[in-house]
Design a protein around this motif. Structure first.
Motif, short mmCIF file in Angstrom:
data_model
loop_
_atom_site.label_atom_id
_atom_site.label_comp_id
_atom_site.label_asym_id
_atom_site.label_seq_id
_atom_site.Cartn_x
_atom_site.Cartn_y
_atom_site.Cartn_z
N LEU A 139 16.39 106.58 -46.45
CA LEU A 139 18.00 106.08 -45.81
C LEU A 139 17.74 105.61 -44.56
CD1 LEU A 139 20.44 106.69 -46.64
CD2 LEU A 139 20.49 108.29 -44.91
N THR A 140 16.92 105.53 -43.32
CA THR A 140 16.69 104.68 -42.89
C THR A 140 16.74 103.20 -43.27
OG1 THR A 140 16.76 106.21 -40.82
CG2 THR A 140 16.47 104.16 -39.95
N MET A 141 15.68 103.21 -44.17
CA MET A 141 15.02 101.58 -44.11
C MET A 141 16.11 101.32 -45.60
SD MET A 141 11.72 101.48 -47.33
CE MET A 141 13.42 101.32 -48.65
N LEU A 142 16.74 101.13 -46.10
CA LEU A 142 17.30 100.74 -46.73
C LEU A 142 18.75 99.91 -46.10
CD1 LEU A 142 18.66 103.91 -49.44
CD2 LEU A 142 16.92 101.55 -49.68
N GLY A 143 18.92 99.96 -44.99
CA GLY A 143 19.56 99.40 -43.40
C GLY A 143 18.94 98.68 -43.03
N HIS A 144 16.84 98.32 -43.41
CA HIS A 144 16.20 97.46 -43.01
C HIS A 144 17.17 96.09 -43.04
CE1 HIS A 144 12.78 95.23 -41.19
NE2 HIS A 144 12.45 96.42 -41.26
N ARG A 145 16.97 95.45 -41.77
CA ARG A 145 17.15 93.88 -42.24
C ARG A 145 16.57 92.67 -42.20
NH1 ARG A 145 14.15 90.98 -38.13
NH2 ARG A 145 13.08 91.99 -36.73
N SER A 146 15.10 93.17 -42.44
CA SER A 146 14.77 92.26 -43.60
C SER A 146 13.60 92.37 -44.79
CB SER A 146 13.12 92.44 -43.51
OG SER A 146 13.02 91.46 -42.28
N LEU A 147 15.82 93.40 -45.33
CA LEU A 147 15.31 94.10 -46.86
C LEU A 147 17.38 93.82 -47.53
CD1 LEU A 147 14.20 95.96 -49.19
CD2 LEU A 147 15.47 97.22 -48.02
N THR A 148 17.01 93.58 -48.70
CA THR A 148 18.12 92.26 -49.65
C THR A 148 17.78 93.72 -50.97
OG1 THR A 148 17.51 90.42 -48.89
CG2 THR A 148 19.28 90.82 -50.91
N THR B 90 11.35 91.95 -48.36
CA THR B 90 11.22 92.62 -49.49
C THR B 90 13.47 92.25 -50.39
OG1 THR B 90 9.62 93.78 -48.36
CG2 THR B 90 10.96 94.87 -50.20
N LEU B 91 12.92 92.11 -51.92
CA LEU B 91 13.73 92.53 -52.12
C LEU B 91 14.17 93.82 -52.96
CD1 LEU B 91 16.57 90.22 -53.49
CD2 LEU B 91 15.18 89.97 -54.76
N LEU B 92 14.74 94.05 -53.38
CA LEU B 92 14.80 95.67 -53.66
C LEU B 92 16.10 95.49 -54.74
CD1 LEU B 92 13.60 98.59 -54.53
CD2 LEU B 92 15.45 99.62 -52.76
N ILE B 93 15.39 95.43 -56.77
CA ILE B 93 16.52 95.65 -57.22
C ILE B 93 16.83 97.25 -58.14
CG2 ILE B 93 17.30 94.36 -59.87
CD1 ILE B 93 14.90 91.76 -58.80
N ASP B 94 17.89 97.67 -57.95
CA ASP B 94 18.75 98.70 -58.39
C ASP B 94 18.35 97.85 -60.48
OD1 ASP B 94 19.80 100.35 -59.98
OD2 ASP B 94 20.88 100.88 -57.55
N LEU B 95 17.65 98.31 -61.11
CA LEU B 95 17.67 98.13 -62.40
C LEU B 95 18.73 98.62 -62.87
CD1 LEU B 95 14.27 98.08 -63.36
CD2 LEU B 95 15.35 96.43 -63.07
#
Length: 422
Positions: free
Chosen positions: A370-379, A296-301
């Motif tokens: 908050l913990t999810m934001l450090g997930h190894r499959s998250l960029t 998953t890729l999370l883009i901070d607008l």
């Protein structure tokens, strides 16, 4: 001697091209790492490196016609009111323009089964001129979501104008599965975009819809020839919009501003079984993909805006690997301006103080992730508002967190202050 001289020159030229190619890929990787690792929590730099490596493979393929680009499926899932219409319009145009300087059409496809549907007898049912060119994917998402026969009647091509059902859901979805497979075996990656895919964040239907999406991808298809690939080739792209109250306000623009005031809309949130909480909840949406093992890729607008970029260009350059400048402009089309669509606005009586209070309670709810934001499959790309969110969450200490229903109640309470005049 003359032949040897030319051989040496040719060898030197090849070395220069290879070094330049590696340098550009390394610079891109370094830029993304700098953006992401500025955060105060683990945002999985190993995953960022793998994305850069994919980009390097594609760059190598451009210089070596014998090299096969790495194929991926990119799901642009919104949510609603995060620039999704503009993103879809731009990428649809770029992926269909074979002369566009981005050269995206060489490696990527926007799969649409419109021609197959029309060939199957839908010419009188689908009026292409009335539809946004890219919107047929929305019909795909509706077919997976709708359980009610009355709602299904609104799906293009599934029913005739007189109400006779032409295709079952499985038959209808087969049009899309066939097109996904065709483009994939032709060697292209797939870009599938619809903000309606934010339904994957729904508590009741979300996981079922996601499993259905994945099941239709080429390597799960029974279509011949068999397609290579795996679920590790999927990347979900989720946008995070702030201020959070402005995202909520835009959802009101989308559905209801011509029918009711923003104040009335907020006060009656708990009365609305249809209130699209999932369309506001970007972090929960990202979490649903991660739970299913999907990168998953999370883009901070907010961060994209700080840099002065357009989010459509960011996706084309940073995700799809188009040849771009450091300012996220296409090489050979520096003056091109992306489409900005579906922007709406209307005044309301909710005060600035109330909007700030709404921001605060939404952000406090988001501390659940908050913990999810450090997930190894998250960029995470361009962290800005998310940096501030992390600082806020860490400052809350051991305070008890609350769920989405409690969040709605808190927003209603804030909105009622305006109605009571207090």
């Amino acid at each position: 001697m003359h032949h040897s001289k030319w051989t040496s020159l040719l060898f030197a030229l090849v070395v220069i091209l290879i070094v330049d190619n590696v340098h550009r890929a390394t610079m891109w990787e370094s830029e993304i790492l700098n953006k992401a690792t500025s955060m105060k929590y683990n945002c999985a730099p190993s995953n960022i490196v793998s994305m850069a490596a994919t980009y390097a493979v594609n760059q190598t393929a451009k210089s070596d016609p014998m090299a096969k680009p790495k194929q991926n499926v990119v799901l642009l899932v919104g949510p609603h009111k995060t620039g999704s219409t503009s993103i879809q319009a731009n990428l649809f145009n770029w992926l269909h323009d074979h002369t566009h300087p981005s050269k995206l059409s060489q490696s990527w496809a926007w799969p649409s089964p419109l021609e197959d549907m029309m060939d199957a007898g839908c010419k009188d049912i689908i009026d292409y001129d009335e539809m946004k060119k890219f919107a047929l994917i929305y019909q795909w998402t509706k077919a997976m979501r709708e359980d009610d026969d009355k709602e299904k009647r609104g799906i293009k091509c599934m029913f005739s104008p007189n109400g006779t059902q032409i295709y079952s859901v499985d038959q209808y979805l087969a049009f899309y599965e066939k097109e996904f497979h065709r483009q994939w075996v032709d060697g292209r990656g797939l870009v599938t975009a619809s903000e309606a895919l934010d339904m994957i964040g729904e508590s009741k239907k979300g996981s079922r819809v996601l499993k259905r999406v994945v099941a239709q991808l080429p390597w799960h298809s029974n279509t011949v020839p068999a397609a290579d690939g795996s679920d590790s080739d999927i990347t979900a792209v989720v946008a995070y919009r702030s201020p959070r109250s402005k995202h909520l306000e835009s959802l009101w623009h989308q559905c209801c501003m011509d029918k009711e005031s923003f104040e009335h809309y907020l006060i009656h949130l708990n009365d609305r079984s249809w209130f699209p909480t999932h369309s506001l909840d970007s972090l929960n949406l990202a979490n649903q993909f991660l739970k299913q093992g999907i990168k998953t890729l999370l883009i901070d607008l907010a961060g994209v805006l700080v840099e002065g970029y357009d989010v459509s260009n960011v996706i084309a350059c940073d995700v799809l690997g188009a040849a771009c400048t450091t300012e996220k402009r296409f090489m050979g089309a520096l003056d091109e301006k992306p489409i900005i669509a579906n922007a709406k606005n209307k005044n309301h009586t909710i005060t600035l103080e109330q909007m700030q209070q709404i921001d605060e309670v939404i952000e406090e709810y988001e501390c659940n992730f908050l913990t999810m934001l450090g997930h190894r499959s998250l960029t995470i790309l361009y962290p800005s508002a998310l940096d501030k969110l992390v600082e806020k969450c860490e400052g809350l200490g051991d305070r008890d967190l609350f769920g989405v229903e409690a969040l709605k109640g808190k927003i209603v309470k804030i909105a009622k202050k305006s109605a009571s005049g207090s």
